[in-house]
Design an enzyme around this catalytic site. Structure first.
Site, PDB file in Angstrom:
ATOM      1  CG  ASP A  31      -8.360   5.698  -0.050  1.00 57.49           C
ATOM      2  OD1 ASP A  31      -9.294   6.387  -0.506  1.00 57.49           O
ATOM      3  OD2 ASP A  31      -8.020   4.608  -0.535  1.00 57.49           O
ATOM      4  NE  ARG A  40      -4.188   1.752   1.232  1.00 51.37           N
ATOM      5  CZ  ARG A  40      -5.151   2.194   0.455  1.00 51.37           C
ATOM      6  NH1 ARG A  40      -5.153   1.901  -0.837  1.00 51.37           N
ATOM      7  NH2 ARG A  40      -6.137   2.922   0.942  1.00 51.37           N
ATOM      8  CB  SER A  47      -7.361  -0.257   1.662  1.00 55.87           C
ATOM      9  OG  SER A  47      -7.830  -0.971   0.537  1.00 55.87           O
ATOM     10  CB  THR A  99      -9.092  -1.109  -7.246  1.00 58.25           C
ATOM     11  OG1 THR A  99     -10.410  -1.632  -7.105  1.00 58.25           O
ATOM     12  CG2 THR A  99      -8.783  -0.256  -6.050  1.00 58.25           C
ATOM     13  N   GLY A 143     -13.588   0.576  -5.092  1.00 58.90           N
ATOM     14  CA  GLY A 143     -13.676   1.347  -3.860  1.00 58.90           C
ATOM     15  C   GLY A 143     -14.379   0.592  -2.751  1.00 58.90           C
TER      16      GLY A 143
END
Length: 585
Positions: free
Chosen positions: A425, A103, A453, A383, A475
């Protein structure tokens, strides 16, 4: 909002919300492949083929995942790439499991109050960019679990070729380009790649990114040193572009980036074992909590199927999801808050799930505080996901992202890399929303911290054998999408293809969003009027959903296992909502 932004938002809503009398997917069999050896399911057919070619040459699932991820970063540039991050879940045939957390992280000179209350600064633009980790994570996974039959250079080459020689703009990329037109025209880097004679590229146009090809060539030759070392060519080009645009990232950020090796979380459901990604991903814990709640409605597959069928079934799923969404906002980066693991553990506790289930009413829904909702939700975006199984039944579930369409809406001109907007985020102090809910302090920005996430790569076992690989892009709505596909197959008995095609519901801010959409090639997905009526009768607030959540699903047919080989046929499905295709052999 500018007039042009409003126009394209209107087009997007119309594009994805046309009323259909039923769900209709033309030529639906093209989205499914049945194969004896290996399967790669991505949201782009070119990348599924790239992965399978690696398998055919003697590579394993990890090798294939690396090659497919590089490919997606080129041909699906609005959703993934070297400028972002990923979560990778691995389960080897010998039972070894590992979670790779690649990440993105907050730059070293960032802080909780860096935006001075201006949420727009973290949504897009140069100040929304977090330190990318995908490349380092892919390389580390390859070094540790790759077959060693395939060279690093070989894994990078297909993506390098696509960037140099060009690829056809897919129907979904065309949609993303149209929706992002204003931002693409405003950024020199994006404009150079995604326009022709001043116009946005269209479907079947050839798109090239020669600078990205050069970058991939350097990565193929020099591996990580060119990207993460202070004297690396790509590192210097990238940081120069970022700082020239006013960004705060430095070479020290790239040099200090570390992949986190985490222990996967696990949960039992009926006779299945689910392996998922731990925090800072909240997807797996939320899905597992939801499934644990629902398991209390029946003590076997057949009983649970009846309990989760209409008229009460969807309502029960929605109510379980509400508890999950409230709980997940107490999660964040476990390296910065010791309580995160405790919260995750509680979400996986069947006794707590039983208590929550007993507070669900079959007659009505409740206000947000009934579900222990304390913090406002973060708005997450797109994504890309892939599911992979090889001939030995090693499995990879990988979700990669640059966050919103085209991330920060900035492309590094000297590297060809689209920069993420993953800082969005994080929660931000003072960013209160509905009902005066406060932002979650556990998810505030801190140097080197990873934002929360909702990505949910998952691997499912039965009697200790690989049974399925699942994940999605889209998402926060990844969570209901993956849970519904799981239930469709393992509880309601639908085929892998029908489990993915089945219309879905989603959830946000105590509102149920139901599918009533048309894809980019005019396939339709509509949650039935009967189900919607049953939810309204229970006082659920309903709205139509105007975006597509994309699942990639592989099922290993354990009943077809032949002799002592321990392997059965594989069925791979790519979600038709994005018109991707699986590949296998």
């Amino acid at each position: 909002m500018s007039p042009s932004s409003f126009l394209w938002l209107t087009i997007a809503v119309l594009f994805f919300s046309l009323v259909a009398s039923q769900s209709i997917v033309k030529d639906k069999d093209q989205y499914q492949i049945v194969a004896p050896e290996g399967v790669v399911a991505t949201d782009h057919g070119n990348c599924s083929k790239v992965g399978v070619d690696v398998l055919k040459e003697g590579g394993n699932a990890v090798d294939a995942a690396v090659a497919a991820a590089f490919c997606l970063g080129v041909v699906s540039p609005a959703s993934s790439g070297l400028g972002g991050g990923a979560f990778m879940l691995i389960r080897l045939a010998n039972g070894t499991t590992q979670a790779f957390d690649m990440r993105e992280v907050a730059p070293l000179n960032s802080s909780a109050h860096m935006y001075n209350g201006n949420a727009d600064l973290k949504k897009s633009g140069i100040h929304s960019v977090a330190v990318p980790g995908e490349l380092k994570g892919l390389h580390q996974a390859w070094q540790q679990y790759g077959s060693r039959n395939i060279s690093w250079e070989r894994l990078v080459k297909p993506a390098e070729d696509f960037a140099r020689n060009g690829f056809e703009v897919s129907p979904y990329l065309e949609f993303q380009l149209k929706l992002s037109k204003e931002h693409i025209l405003a950024d020199m880097g994006l404009r150079r790649i995604f326009t022709k004679n001043g116009a946005i590229l269209k479907r079947n146009d050839i798109c090239k990114n020669e600078k990205l090809s050069e970058t991939l060539g350097l990565i193929a030759k020099h591996e990580l040193t060119t990207f993460y070392n202070r004297d690396g060519a790509v590192a210097n080009n990238l940081i120069n572009d970022i700082q020239r645009a006013g960004g705060r990232m430095t070479l020290a950020d790239l040099e200090n980036y570390q992949v986190r090796m985490r222990e996967p979380i696990t949960s039992k459901f009926l006779d299945l074992d689910i392996i998922g990604m731990p925090p800072p991903s909240s997807g797996s814990a939320t899905m597992m909590l939801m499934l644990n709640i629902l398991s209390n409605y029946g003590n076997s597959g057949s009983n649970l199927n009846l309990s989760l069928s209409e008229p009460n079934g969807t309502h029960r799923k929605v109510e379980a999801l509400k508890y999950g969404f409230a709980a997940r906002m107490n999660l964040g980066d476990p390296d910065f808050d010791d309580n995160v693991k405790n919260v995750s553990s509680k979400m996986l506790n069947p006794r707590i799930a039983k208590i929550l289930q007993q507070n669900i009413s079959d007659d009505t829904t409740f206000s947000a505080d009934h579900y222990h909702e304390k913090w406002n939700e973060i708005e997450e975006h797109g994504t890309s996901h892939m599911s992979i199984v090889d001939k030995d039944r090693n499995a990879v579930s990988l979700t990669t992202t640059i966050n919103a369409f085209f991330g920060s809406k900035i492309l590094s001109p000297s590297t060809g890399i689209v920069l993420n907007n993953q800082m969005d985020d994080f929660s931000m102090p003072g960013n209160d929303t509905r009902s005066n809910l406060k932002p979650a302090p556990v998810n505030f920005i801190y140097p080197g911290k990873r934002p929360l996430s909702s990505m949910n790569p998952a691997i499912i076992l039965k009697n200790g054998k690989l049974n399925a690989v699942l994940g999605a892009s889209g998402g926060a709505q990844i969570i209901p999408a993956t849970t519904e596909v799981f239930l469709n197959h393992f509880v309601h008995g639908k085929s892998p293809l029908d489990a993915v095609i089945e219309p879905r519901f989603y959830f946000s801010n105590n509102i149920v969003y139901y599918e009533n959409l048309m894809s980019v090639i005019n396939d339709t997905f509509q949650l039935s009027p009967e189900v919607r009526k049953s939810l309204e009768d229970k006082h659920q607030t309903l709205r139509t959903n105007d975006s597509a959540i994309i699942c990639q699903f592989i099922v290993h047919d354990l009943e077809s296992i032949n002799g002592n080989q321990g392997v059965g046929k594989l069925t791979g499905v790519s979600d038709p909502r994005k018109v991707g295709f699986p590949a296998g052999y």
